[in-house]
Design a protein around this motif. Structure first.
Motif, PDB file in Angstrom:
ATOM      1  N   GLU A 225       1.033  -1.162   0.154  1.00  0.00           N
ATOM      2  CA  GLU A 225      -0.126   0.123  -0.125  1.00  0.00           C
ATOM      3  C   GLU A 225       0.877   1.294   0.227  1.00  0.00           C
ATOM      4  O   GLU A 225       0.378   2.342  -0.713  1.00  0.00           O
ATOM      5  N   LEU A 226       1.892   1.214   0.780  1.00  0.00           N
ATOM      6  CA  LEU A 226       2.853   2.414   0.548  1.00  0.00           C
ATOM      7  C   LEU A 226       3.682   2.402  -0.321  1.00  0.00           C
ATOM      8  O   LEU A 226       4.265   3.496  -0.621  1.00  0.00           O
ATOM      9  N   GLY A 227       3.933   1.385  -1.158  1.00  0.00           N
ATOM     10  CA  GLY A 227       4.761   1.411  -2.333  1.00  0.00           C
ATOM     11  C   GLY A 227       6.204   1.526  -1.957  1.00  0.00           C
ATOM     12  O   GLY A 227       7.303   1.981  -2.604  1.00  0.00           O
ATOM     13  N   LEU A 228       6.644   0.587  -0.830  1.00  0.00           N
ATOM     14  CA  LEU A 228       7.779   0.127  -0.279  1.00  0.00           C
ATOM     15  C   LEU A 228       8.819  -0.234  -1.477  1.00  0.00           C
ATOM     16  O   LEU A 228       8.083  -1.318  -1.950  1.00  0.00           O
ATOM     17  N   VAL A 229       9.977  -0.004  -1.757  1.00  0.00           N
ATOM     18  CA  VAL A 229      10.683  -0.849  -2.628  1.00  0.00           C
ATOM     19  C   VAL A 229      10.920  -2.181  -2.140  1.00  0.00           C
ATOM     20  O   VAL A 229      11.505  -2.354  -1.090  1.00  0.00           O
ATOM     21  N   ASN A 324      20.058  13.738   1.976  1.00  0.00           N
ATOM     22  CA  ASN A 324      19.821  12.199   1.192  1.00  0.00           C
ATOM     23  C   ASN A 324      18.496  11.900   0.747  1.00  0.00           C
ATOM     24  O   ASN A 324      18.449  10.515   0.748  1.00  0.00           O
ATOM     25  N   GLU A 325      17.506  12.679   0.888  1.00  0.00           N
ATOM     26  CA  GLU A 325      16.170  12.341   0.409  1.00  0.00           C
ATOM     27  C   GLU A 325      16.239  11.427  -0.924  1.00  0.00           C
ATOM     28  O   GLU A 325      15.433  10.275  -0.900  1.00  0.00           O
ATOM     29  N   THR A 326      16.705  11.801  -1.814  1.00  0.00           N
ATOM     30  CA  THR A 326      16.356  10.969  -3.219  1.00  0.00           C
ATOM     31  C   THR A 326      17.199   9.556  -3.019  1.00  0.00           C
ATOM     32  O   THR A 326      16.424   8.778  -3.429  1.00  0.00           O
ATOM     33  N   ALA A 327      18.317   9.392  -2.312  1.00  0.00           N
ATOM     34  CA  ALA A 327      18.724   8.000  -1.908  1.00  0.00           C
ATOM     35  C   ALA A 327      17.814   7.168  -1.117  1.00  0.00           C
ATOM     36  O   ALA A 327      17.732   6.021  -1.245  1.00  0.00           O
ATOM     37  N   HIS A 334      21.677   3.584   3.576  1.00  0.00           N
ATOM     38  CA  HIS A 334      21.989   1.932   3.888  1.00  0.00           C
ATOM     39  C   HIS A 334      22.402   2.104   5.472  1.00  0.00           C
ATOM     40  O   HIS A 334      22.656   1.273   6.104  1.00  0.00           O
ATOM     41  N   VAL A 335      22.539   3.520   5.976  1.00  0.00           N
ATOM     42  CA  VAL A 335      22.868   3.432   7.467  1.00  0.00           C
ATOM     43  C   VAL A 335      21.987   4.407   8.205  1.00  0.00           C
ATOM     44  O   VAL A 335      20.928   4.998   7.607  1.00  0.00           O
TER      45      VAL A 335
END
Length: 447
Positions: A225-229, A324-327, A334-335
């Motif tokens: 629902e949230l569209g998480l990768v 870092n919003e885009t990443a 990753h951290v």
């Protein structure tokens, strides 16, 4: 991932989309989440659960309850400040959909409020005690009755997974648990993966696991629902974090770094002069020396430095998040945020001292040992009683024990996994004092 989907107001059981522009501004859906959590019995039990010092009789030492409230306050600030910057960067979220910066703050505050809701008594040693019972103790013989993932769920019993279960699990007449918005559940999900494989990557989201096998369907529903990768499918399921999870984690990191340290000072485990020296290093760019030196009392000096330190780290965490919003939206960050902090050296110094002087202090170690024994004994009698009932060989003692359990923990018509996990969750629901009381009863020490 996109913010409109990530900020979903949908709740379990909804048949239609909830639009932000249609929300009642006097009581937003995200704020309802906070209310439901704070009035829940699971949250109330945190008032008597260990944060650092198990079974502490000292008024000024934090419990899981006070810690969670403080993390929520810090999380609200992080969310609002970050939300303001996100809306400036993506004005359509406000202009088209009606989102406001306070929405971000409300989501992070609610998720932060519940971040420890699934933790067992006696701190993190409680999680380990539950796992050890099934890994090397009296529960080892149940291994053959479980699949690999089911067994892993139990031997690595995880407070985060239990928290997701508490927030979402249906009971008779109560569908969807607390029925929180999916955005709050997403922000809560710190480790969006199942228990196996263990730590498949060095990504912070893979460090632990976030849902039990019994709750996999509900978890996937929220993630989709949230569209998480999705980072893994098929035999093992995992997703990237909801971006706001990084802010929830930062709020927790800020609070335990600074406030656990403060508890150590108040308990006399860390000398004031030594401790203040380390805090001053963290706030040297913002401290008003004249104001600080004018304070006659230790608690005032400590409170001043604590406030400055928390504000410093909030500002820095938001900076890292926005940069870092885009990443983060791509699932490629990753951290933890504070791992990239300008103050990482100072944070590491404080944590190192806390580990040495507080977490490994004699008082903590001795009470953790007692916690291991208490949890093991409770699990031993209740798992045996419930499994005996399932197999039709329950003794009179077993039947008496089962009568002492709350209704939803007495059920034995499910699988061995359902019964064993449910018993673990019962033990996890106990406060420190309740666990001691029940242990005394079953050991015959108290009538």
């Amino acid at each position: 991932m996109n913010w409109e989907q990530l900020l979903s107001l949908k709740r379990q059981g909804d048949n239609h989309k909830r639009l932000r522009k249609e929300q009642d501004e006097t009581r937003l859906g995200f704020e309802v989440d906070y209310d439901r959590i704070i009035f829940s019995s699971a949250f109330r039990s945190l008032q008597d659960k260990t944060q650092v010092i198990p079974l502490s009789k000292t008024d000024f030492v934090h419990t899981r309850l006070t810690h969670s409230l403080e993390v929520s306050v810090v999380g609200r600030s992080l969310g609002r400040i970050a939300g303001k910057k996100i809306l400036e960067k993506h004005p359509y979220l406000s202009e088209v959909h009606g989102y406001q910066m306070n929405d971000f703050g409300a989501i992070v505050a609610a998720a932060a409020l519940s971040h420890d809701i699934g933790n067992p008594p006696f701190g993190h040693s409680g999680e380990k005690a539950i796992g050890e019972f099934f890994k090397t103790g009296g529960g080892l013989h149940y291994k053959d009755k479980l699949s690999d993932k089911e067994y892993q769920d139990i031997i690595d019993f995880e407070g985060n997974a239990n928290g997701f279960r508490l927030l979402t699990a249906s009971r008779q007449g109560v569908e969807g648990g607390l029925r929180l918005s999916y955005s709050t559940l997403g922000a809560f999900m710190k480790y969006p993966k199942e228990s196996l494989p263990k730590s498949p990557t060095k990504h912070i989201a893979d460090k632990k696991f976030g849902f039990f096998q019994s709750d996999k369907k509900e978890f996937i529903q929220v993630a989709q629902e949230l569209g998480l990768v999705q980072t893994s499918a098929g035999a093992s399921v995992s997703y990237s974090r909801h971006p706001l999870t990084f802010l929830v984690e930062a709020a927790d990191d800020i609070c335990y770094t600074i406030i656990d340290f403060e508890d150590g000072i108040n308990l006399g485990l860390i000398s004031e002069e030594f401790a203040l020296e380390y805090l001053i290093k963290l706030v040297k760019n913002s401290i008003n020396t004249k104001k600080y030196t004018s304070m006659a009392h230790r608690e005032d000096r400590l409170s001043y430095l604590r406030a400055l330190a928390i504000n410093t780290l909030i500002t820095d965490a938001v900076r890292i998040f926005v940069e870092n919003e885009t990443a983060i939206l791509a699932g490629e960050f990753h951290v933890a945020l504070l791992d990239k902090s300008d103050y990482k050296a100072q944070i590491d110094d404080i944590i190192k001292i806390s580990i040495d002087k507080i977490y490994q202090s004699q008082e903590v170690v001795e009470k953790e040992i007692a916690g291991y024994k208490i949890i093991s004994d409770i699990l031993n009698v209740y798992t045996k009683a419930l499994m005996n009932k399932k197999e039709g060989i329950a003794s009179n003692y077993d039947k008496l024990l089962i009568k002492t359990l709350p209704g939803n923990y007495k059920i034995t018509d499910g699988s061995a996994y359902d019964i064993l996990l449910n018993t673990c969750c019962y033990v996890a629901s106990l406060s420190d004092s309740a666990a001691v009381h029940i242990h005394n009863k079953i050991m015959g020490k108290q009538l």
